[in-house]
Design an enzyme around this catalytic site. Structure first.
Site, short mmCIF file in Angstrom:
data_model
loop_
_atom_site.label_atom_id
_atom_site.label_comp_id
_atom_site.label_asym_id
_atom_site.label_seq_id
_atom_site.Cartn_x
_atom_site.Cartn_y
_atom_site.Cartn_z
N GLY A 11 0.77 -1.24 0.00
CA GLY A 11 0.00 0.00 0.00
C GLY A 11 0.80 1.28 0.00
N ASN A 13 1.73 2.98 -2.59
CA ASN A 13 1.11 3.91 -3.56
C ASN A 13 -0.20 4.48 -3.01
OD1 ASN A 13 2.56 4.09 -6.29
ND2 ASN A 13 2.75 1.94 -5.73
N LYS A 64 -16.62 -15.37 -9.68
CA LYS A 64 -15.93 -14.10 -9.90
C LYS A 64 -16.97 -13.01 -10.19
CE LYS A 64 -12.32 -11.98 -12.67
NZ LYS A 64 -10.97 -12.15 -13.14
N MET A 89 -3.98 -7.57 -6.86
CA MET A 89 -3.43 -8.77 -7.49
C MET A 89 -4.49 -9.63 -8.19
SD MET A 89 -0.37 -8.11 -7.00
CE MET A 89 0.54 -9.58 -7.44
N ARG A 90 -5.51 -8.98 -8.75
CA ARG A 90 -6.52 -9.74 -9.48
C ARG A 90 -6.80 -9.05 -10.81
NH1 ARG A 90 -9.05 -13.52 -6.63
NH2 ARG A 90 -8.43 -13.49 -4.44
N LEU A 91 -7.05 -9.91 -11.80
CA LEU A 91 -7.41 -9.38 -13.12
C LEU A 91 -8.91 -9.13 -13.15
CD1 LEU A 91 -5.91 -8.83 -15.76
CD2 LEU A 91 -6.46 -11.16 -16.48
N ASN A 106 -4.08 1.85 -13.81
CA ASN A 106 -3.14 0.94 -13.17
C ASN A 106 -1.75 1.56 -13.23
OD1 ASN A 106 -2.27 -1.53 -11.96
ND2 ASN A 106 -1.53 -2.21 -13.96
N HIS A 108 2.33 0.34 -13.29
CA HIS A 108 3.18 -0.84 -13.48
C HIS A 108 4.65 -0.42 -13.39
CE1 HIS A 108 4.16 -4.88 -14.60
NE2 HIS A 108 5.07 -4.38 -15.44
C1 GRF Z 1 3.82 -1.32 -7.30
O1 GRF Z 1 5.16 -1.57 -7.65
C2 GRF Z 1 2.98 -1.21 -8.53
O2 GRF Z 1 3.67 -0.73 -9.63
C3 GRF Z 1 2.55 -2.64 -8.77
O3 GRF Z 1 2.36 -3.18 -7.49
C4 GRF Z 1 3.21 -2.51 -6.57
C5 GRF Z 1 2.36 -2.08 -5.42
O4 GRF Z 1 3.14 -1.55 -4.37
N1 GRF Z 1 1.38 -2.70 -9.61
P1 GRF Z 1 2.43 -0.89 -3.12
O5 GRF Z 1 1.47 -1.93 -2.54
O6 GRF Z 1 1.69 0.32 -3.59
O7 GRF Z 1 3.51 -0.56 -2.15
#
Ligand code: GRF
Length: 201
Positions: A11, A13, A64, A89-91, A106, A108
């Site tokens: 978390g 971000n 789902k 972590m889910r599509l 998103n 990445h």
């Molecule tokens: C980040 O590196 C993001 O790019 C990826 O998952 C990670 C999440 O990190 N999609 P955090 O949980 O926000 O610390």
């Protein structure tokens, strides 16, 4: 604009976005955290920041479709305009993506379309690239794919290890994600076919 962050883990971000909202750099309401993992550290971060959290566990739903319907109910209750995936972590299904078309972001940790998947930082390091980075994009039906809003580079230096590279990338993420969300909130991002057109003037 009402924002929901979806996260499954650490978390950092989420916290960067929450901080940007708190200091007024990002004029939006961070209304909701949607989390699918009861052990995720992001839940404590949301509690400390006073942001409403809903825990939606996949195993509590028989399909789902029902799981996503449960999430959508929360989004509707909170009148969410923008879904921000931050380590979720889910599509999401094509139906979910269609319902929120152009309203799901998103982040990445690589320069897409290179190094998709959950090990983007390590994969780039092991490949030996000299330049990697961070991408913020709209979500479509494919994993780590969709119109790119912002990208920024990170140099891989000789002295870097996977750990130090990860640190540099996360630091950049914490700057880039609030910046991309701000552009969306200000109406400066328009979807034109496969491209996201960004006006910064
Ligand atoms: C980040 O590196 C993001 O790019 C990826 O998952 C990670 C999440 O990190 N999609 P955090 O949980 O926000 O610390």
């Amino acid at each position: 604009m009402n924002i929901a962050v979806f996260a499954s883990g650490r978390g950092s971000n989420f916290s960067a976005i929450a901080r940007a909202v708190k200091r007024g750099a990002l004029k939006a309401n961070l209304s909701l955290l949607v989390c699918d993992n009861p052990k995720a550290a992001v839940i404590g971060r949301a509690n400390r920041a006073g942001i409403k959290t809903v825990l939606v566990k996949r195993q509590d739903f028989s399909s789902k479709k029902d799981f996503e319907a449960g999430i959508i109910q929360h989004l509707e209750d909170e009148r969410i305009d923008l879904v921000v995936l931050a380590g979720f972590m889910r599509l999401l299904s094509p139906e979910f993506v269609a319902q929120y078309k152009g309203r799901i972001l998103n982040i990445h940790p690589s320069l897409l379309p290179s190094f998709k998947g959950t090990q983007g930082i390590r994969d780039a390091f092991e490949y030996g690239v000299k330049l990697t980075g961070v991408t913020v994009h709209f979500v479509d039906d494919e994993l780590d794919h969709g119109p790119i809003i912002l990208q920024a580079p990170v140099e891989v230096e000789e002295r870097d290890s996977p750990g130090s590279l990860e640190e540099k990338i996360h630091k950049l993420e914490h700057r880039l994600y609030p910046q991309a969300i701000k552009l969306i909130c200000e109406g400066k991002v328009k979807l034109e076919g496969r491209r996201a057109k960004v006006t910064t003037l």
